[in-house]
Design an enzyme around this catalytic site. Structure first.
Site, PDB file in Angstrom:
ATOM      1  N   CYS A 115       0.819  -1.227   0.000  1.00 64.06           N
ATOM      2  CA  CYS A 115       0.000   0.000   0.000  1.00 64.06           C
ATOM      3  C   CYS A 115       0.847   1.268   0.000  1.00 64.06           C
ATOM      4  CB  CYS A 115      -0.950  -0.004   1.192  1.00 64.06           C
ATOM      5  SG  CYS A 115      -2.154  -1.331   1.115  1.00 64.06           S
ATOM      6  N   HIS A 242      -2.845   7.314   2.855  1.00 63.40           N
ATOM      7  CA  HIS A 242      -3.334   6.049   2.295  1.00 63.40           C
ATOM      8  C   HIS A 242      -4.676   5.735   2.944  1.00 63.40           C
ATOM      9  CE1 HIS A 242      -3.957   2.010   1.171  1.00 63.40           C
ATOM     10  NE2 HIS A 242      -3.626   1.507   2.342  1.00 63.40           N
ATOM     11  N   ASN A 272     -10.186   0.214   0.528  1.00 70.09           N
ATOM     12  CA  ASN A 272      -8.727   0.293   0.494  1.00 70.09           C
ATOM     13  C   ASN A 272      -8.250  -0.206  -0.866  1.00 70.09           C
ATOM     14  OD1 ASN A 272      -5.975  -0.094   0.735  1.00 70.09           O
ATOM     15  ND2 ASN A 272      -6.073  -1.099   2.732  1.00 70.09           N
TER      16      ASN A 272
HETATM   17  N1  COA Z   1     -18.372  -7.754  10.405  1.00 66.45           N
HETATM   18  C1  COA Z   1     -18.744  -8.060  11.666  1.00 66.45           C
HETATM   19  N2  COA Z   1     -17.882  -8.486  12.586  1.00 66.45           N
HETATM   20  C2  COA Z   1     -16.594  -8.593  12.239  1.00 66.45           C
HETATM   21  C3  COA Z   1     -16.131  -8.284  10.932  1.00 66.45           C
HETATM   22  C4  COA Z   1     -17.094  -7.861  10.012  1.00 66.45           C
HETATM   23  N3  COA Z   1     -16.766  -7.530   8.743  1.00 66.45           N
HETATM   24  N4  COA Z   1     -14.790  -8.480  10.897  1.00 66.45           N
HETATM   25  C5  COA Z   1     -14.421  -8.900  12.106  1.00 66.45           C
HETATM   26  N5  COA Z   1     -15.492  -8.973  12.926  1.00 66.45           N
HETATM   27  C6  COA Z   1     -15.570  -9.395  14.314  1.00 66.45           C
HETATM   28  C7  COA Z   1     -14.399 -10.264  14.728  1.00 66.45           C
HETATM   29  O1  COA Z   1     -14.617 -11.593  14.324  1.00 66.45           O
HETATM   30  C8  COA Z   1     -14.419 -10.096  16.216  1.00 66.45           C
HETATM   31  O2  COA Z   1     -15.412 -10.940  16.747  1.00 66.45           O
HETATM   32  P1  COA Z   1     -15.166 -11.684  18.149  1.00 66.45           P
HETATM   33  O3  COA Z   1     -15.008 -10.581  19.144  1.00 66.45           O
HETATM   34  O4  COA Z   1     -16.410 -12.486  18.294  1.00 66.45           O
HETATM   35  O5  COA Z   1     -13.928 -12.496  17.957  1.00 66.45           O
HETATM   36  C9  COA Z   1     -14.880  -8.653  16.415  1.00 66.45           C
HETATM   37  O6  COA Z   1     -15.473  -8.265  15.175  1.00 66.45           O
HETATM   38  C10 COA Z   1     -13.758  -7.706  16.723  1.00 66.45           C
HETATM   39  O7  COA Z   1     -12.709  -7.979  15.817  1.00 66.45           O
HETATM   40  P2  COA Z   1     -11.388  -7.169  15.843  1.00 66.45           P
HETATM   41  O8  COA Z   1     -10.454  -7.714  14.795  1.00 66.45           O
HETATM   42  O9  COA Z   1     -10.882  -7.067  17.219  1.00 66.45           O
HETATM   43  O10 COA Z   1     -11.961  -5.734  15.371  1.00 66.45           O
HETATM   44  P3  COA Z   1     -11.206  -4.383  15.235  1.00 66.45           P
HETATM   45  O11 COA Z   1     -11.886  -3.356  16.013  1.00 66.45           O
HETATM   46  O12 COA Z   1      -9.719  -4.518  15.389  1.00 66.45           O
HETATM   47  O13 COA Z   1     -11.500  -4.028  13.703  1.00 66.45           O
HETATM   48  C11 COA Z   1     -10.376  -4.003  11.592  1.00 66.45           C
HETATM   49  C12 COA Z   1     -10.999  -4.870  12.685  1.00 66.45           C
HETATM   50  C13 COA Z   1      -9.783  -4.930  10.520  1.00 66.45           C
HETATM   51  C14 COA Z   1     -11.440  -3.121  10.981  1.00 66.45           C
HETATM   52  C15 COA Z   1      -9.279  -3.120  12.231  1.00 66.45           C
HETATM   53  O14 COA Z   1      -8.430  -3.899  13.044  1.00 66.45           O
HETATM   54  C16 COA Z   1      -8.447  -2.436  11.194  1.00 66.45           C
HETATM   55  O15 COA Z   1      -8.940  -1.665  10.391  1.00 66.45           O
HETATM   56  N6  COA Z   1      -7.119  -2.652  11.215  1.00 66.45           N
HETATM   57  C17 COA Z   1      -6.250  -2.064  10.191  1.00 66.45           C
HETATM   58  C18 COA Z   1      -6.391  -2.854   8.919  1.00 66.45           C
HETATM   59  C19 COA Z   1      -5.769  -2.165   7.764  1.00 66.45           C
HETATM   60  O16 COA Z   1      -5.798  -0.975   7.673  1.00 66.45           O
HETATM   61  N7  COA Z   1      -5.184  -2.933   6.850  1.00 66.45           N
HETATM   62  C20 COA Z   1      -4.593  -2.445   5.652  1.00 66.45           C
HETATM   63  C21 COA Z   1      -3.338  -1.719   5.940  1.00 66.45           C
HETATM   64  S1  COA Z   1      -2.640  -1.094   4.483  1.00 66.45           S
END
Ligand code: COA
Length: 316
Positions: A115, A242, A272
């Site tokens: 990215c 980004h 993204n």
């Molecule tokens: N819909 C509903 N629930 C979802 C889900 C979705 N699309 N994706 C994950 N969950 C659930 C998980 O399974 C988890 O459930 P559990 O508590 O029963 O295990 C819960 O939501 C929390 O998951 P978690 O991973 O802790 O959520 P989060 O607040 O960290 O959000 C992201 C997840 C991916 C949105 C966040 O971590 C993020 O944006 N990180 C950066 C990713 C990124 O930018 N990547 C590219 C970089 S270039």
């Protein structure tokens, strides 16, 4: 040393739109509320089987060359940032572009920084301009990460969209690109990767770790850029981060003192788009007349590797 500026920009996105509700209809346990609240993403556009990162790159590049007011014979080099090229190994997307755009036999190569690809490609292109080795460089960033997601994994597939952004980077008598700094820390490689043993290959991510590493590294990198260029969050005109997650963007902007109205966003509509997110935002803003000559634009790329990079540019 010669200065490099953006002379023209263009972008392309595929036609197939997927809304957050579409994921629920596909049987995934998710919701529009969850996705919007955690990521800021409402829709994304996905490539069909005939669309690749090279076909999107070609469409974006044609617009960039046209908007630059140049002809194909004036392009001296092609740099394509991608981690999802049309051919898995070779030829490169850049060579496909050289041929499909009917350019002269100019140097053409792909560059892999996930990215952060556009930050790396822009910085690399500027070196060739600085030394006088090239006058007009086609810098394209294009990714189709939808082809590398597990569509059953709700934590990944909702995040990514496909797209391409292109600029013509040209020698300019004006200030142009005034600051570029690239970074990497391969020690964080495993938090966002496509493991070699996964068939078919797909993205595996520790979202919380990515969030933390992005914020912890990009904030000091921007602070360093502001200090070196003697600008502030208040005095710069535009900030183009980004587009990975609205919460990451808001946290970074707030910590470095950039007001909300200066942040250019396309994440809600496009998701993204990996390396393409920054040049798509540039092309969209140029198209709608947002940029004025002399505007100071701060860009911050970050992504897998882990890689990140900051550029400061005056719009010419
Ligand atoms: N819909 C509903 N629930 C979802 C889900 C979705 N699309 N994706 C994950 N969950 C659930 C998980 O399974 C988890 O459930 P559990 O508590 O029963 O295990 C819960 O939501 C929390 O998951 P978690 O991973 O802790 O959520 P989060 O607040 O960290 O959000 C992201 C997840 C991916 C949105 C966040 O971590 C993020 O944006 N990180 C950066 C990713 C990124 O930018 N990547 C590219 C970089 S270039």
């Amino acid at each position: 040393m010669k200065s490099a500026g953006i002379r023209g920009a263009g972008y392309a996105i595929p036609s197939q739109k997927i809304s957050n509700d579409d994921f629920s209809k596909m049987g995934l346990e998710t919701s529009d509320e969850w996705i919007v609240a955690r990521t800021g993403i409402k829709t994304r556009y996905i490539a069909d089987e005939n669309t690749t990162s090279a076909t999107l790159a070609e469409a974006a590049a044609r617009k960039a060359i046209q908007n630059a007011g140049l002809t194909r014979t004036e392009i001296d080099m092609v740099i394509c940032a991608t981690t999802s090229p049309e051919y898995p190994l070779f030829p490169s997307n850049a060579c496909l572009l050289q041929h499909r755009l009917n350019l002269r036999q100019v140097p053409s190569f792909d560059l892999s920084a996930a990215c952060s690809g556009f930050s790396y490609a822009l910085t690399t292109g500027a070196q060739f301009i600085a030394t006088g080795a090239a006058k007009n460089i086609l810098v394209v960033a294009s990714d189709c990460l939808s082809k590398f997601v597990d569509w059953q994994d709700r934590s990944i597939c909702v995040l990514f969209g496909d797209g391409a952004g292109a600029i013509v980077l040209s020698e300019t008598a004006q200030p142009g690109l005034s600051y570029s700094r690239l970074y990497s820390d391969g020690g964080h490689g495993n938090i966002l990767c496509v493991p070699p043993d996964k068939t078919p290959p797909h993205i595996v991510m520790n979202g919380k770790a990515v969030f933390k590493v992005a914020v912890e590294n990009v904030i000091p990198a921007i602070e360093e850029a502001l200090s070196q260029t003697q600008i502030t969050g208040e005095s710069l005109t535009w900030f183009i981060p980004h587009q990975a997650n609205i919460r990451i963007i808001q946290m970074i902007a707030q910590k470095v003192g950039i007001p909300e109205e200066k942040v250019l966003l396309n994440i809600a509509e496009l998701g993204n788009t990996s390396a393409a997110s920054i040049p798509i935002a540039i092309a969209q803003a140029a198209e709608t007349g947002k940029f004025k000559p002399g505007d100071t634009i701060l860009m911050a790329g970050f992504g897998a590797g882990f890689t990140w990079g900051i550029n400061v540019l005056q719009w010419t």
